[in-house]
Design an enzyme around this catalytic site. Sequence first.
Site, PDB file in Angstrom:
ATOM      1  N   ARG A 270       0.806  -1.221   0.000  1.00 61.13           N
ATOM      2  CA  ARG A 270       0.000   0.000   0.000  1.00 61.13           C
ATOM      3  C   ARG A 270       0.844   1.278   0.000  1.00 61.13           C
ATOM      4  O   ARG A 270       0.336   2.361  -0.207  1.00 61.13           O
ATOM      5  CB  ARG A 270      -0.958  -0.012   1.205  1.00 61.13           C
ATOM      6  CG  ARG A 270      -2.087  -1.013   1.058  1.00 61.13           C
ATOM      7  CD  ARG A 270      -2.835  -1.264   2.365  1.00 61.13           C
ATOM      8  NE  ARG A 270      -2.124  -2.210   3.231  1.00 61.13           N
ATOM      9  CZ  ARG A 270      -2.524  -2.546   4.462  1.00 61.13           C
ATOM     10  NH1 ARG A 270      -3.612  -1.999   4.971  1.00 61.13           N
ATOM     11  NH2 ARG A 270      -1.830  -3.412   5.182  1.00 61.13           N
TER      12      ARG A 270
ATOM     13  N   GLU B  81      -9.213 -10.387  12.017  1.00 59.46           N
ATOM     14  CA  GLU B  81      -8.783  -9.366  11.067  1.00 59.46           C
ATOM     15  C   GLU B  81      -9.999  -8.718  10.421  1.00 59.46           C
ATOM     16  O   GLU B  81     -11.019  -9.384  10.195  1.00 59.46           O
ATOM     17  CB  GLU B  81      -7.898 -10.004   9.988  1.00 59.46           C
ATOM     18  CG  GLU B  81      -6.548 -10.436  10.498  1.00 59.46           C
ATOM     19  CD  GLU B  81      -5.799  -9.303  11.198  1.00 59.46           C
ATOM     20  OE1 GLU B  81      -5.479  -8.299  10.542  1.00 59.46           O
ATOM     21  OE2 GLU B  81      -5.551  -9.413  12.416  1.00 59.46           O
TER      22      GLU B  81
END
Length: 456
Positions: free
Chosen positions: A13, A152
Amino acid sequence: MNVVVLAAGRGTRMRSELPKVLQPLAGRPMLAHVLVTARLLAPQRICVVYGYGGEQVLAAMSMALDGVTWVEQAQQLGTGHALMQAMPHLNNAPVTLVLYGDVPLVQVDTLRALVEQAARGKLAVLTVDMAQPAGYGRIVRAPSGVIVRIVEERDADAVTREIVEVNTGIMALPTNKLADWLSRLNNDNQQNEYYLTDVVALAAEDGVVAVASQPTHEWEVMGVNDKVQLAAVERQLQWNCAERLMLQGVTILDPTRIDVRGNLQCGRDVSIDVGCVFSGEVVLGDDVSVGACCVLRDVVIGAGTRIAPFSHLEHSQVGANNHIGPYARLRPGAELGNSVHIGNFVEIKNSRVDDGSKINHLSYVGDSMVGKRVNIGAGTITCNYDGANKHRTVIEDDVFVGSGTELVAPVTVGTGATVGAGSTITRDTPAGELTLSRVRQVTISGWKRPVKKGIE
Ligand code: UD1
Ligand code: CA
């Protein structure tokens, strides 16, 4: 205690060729900040799990290799898999603390408290309640309050996503349980990764109590996954540094507009205007003031010196009560005595300028010795380079150099000498005398300016 720093991820990212843990934070790789904190804990062993951009990581961290075991995770199969790589290198200390290379602001006190929680065979997770928990793993507790697992975000259902208590990634675990727990992990999840976070559920199965501990400040656990978060962490770190300086008595005109990329040491009543960048080791003496938009790198500034806006100083020593700038440039090896004035568009390199001397406008002084009480006129240049070698210029005490002079090195201007404006000095000038090399002024009387053709 063992400390394991997980630093193998690519950081997709970040959208960068540079591995995430090398992205600079306050002028140093993010990982270097985590290692400073790890060392402060004085653990028996520090292990860094590196992987993506391995050679680059080792090269960039060359100053921090000592006392650290570097373990390669060739394929990044998840945080649990990363910790598994470190297992053969761990010491049998009761607690293993896991830090993340991309959570660089965590403080030693917070970690000590976490480790204490884990000391009696428990598993301790550093958690925080976040108003905007998106992206983080959620802490799932049983109605009794006991932690049962971490989920998550990508694997979480709508209800779980409502949970605001998040996993910071930082955990303290009982070392003797690790091998077993890690061997029981699977990658049956959205990312097909072996999640370290799944050991929490395994601990619960085994009857090991999982407890949570909170950081002193929420900012300690800010994670860096993209450039937006990198900037946010940088601002936080800079704010912390500005706050520390202000509490020491430094006047910072706007604490949101200062950047310290190294160590800045300040005396009493120092004042720093907006937009300054300090790198490396910078020492500002008492009553120093730094004007707007200055860049200072590895410099020592004596008491009472004023640096006017837009000055650039590196690898230099500046004495007391000087006036520098605006728009001054001190390059490596500049050494100024006391009460020296260096004005606008003046560049000094590898030169000593002694007490009370003034170089106020548009000059270049390189590879020179300038004595005391010397006045160097506007636009003076030391011609120190002959295209192959550098030569020295010596300007002795009480010299007056007229404007627009070129001093062709090697050359010495004797004590108390005066050099007439516009001279090109190629030979040593005697002390106490006026020396000039100047074409005599002539007037051509009756001369007419040319006129454009076609105009009568
Ligand atoms: C992780 C946690 C999440 C937590 C968040 C906090 C897991 C599964 N998730 O998610 O619960 O809220 O951190 O910031 O642990 N790494 C390796 N090898 C790998 C994968 C990762 O060394 O194979 C390292 C990365 O370099 C990084 C850290 O582990 O330093 C975390 O990895 P990242 O992929 O950023 O995890 P998050 O999705 O942020
Ligand atoms: Ca992360």
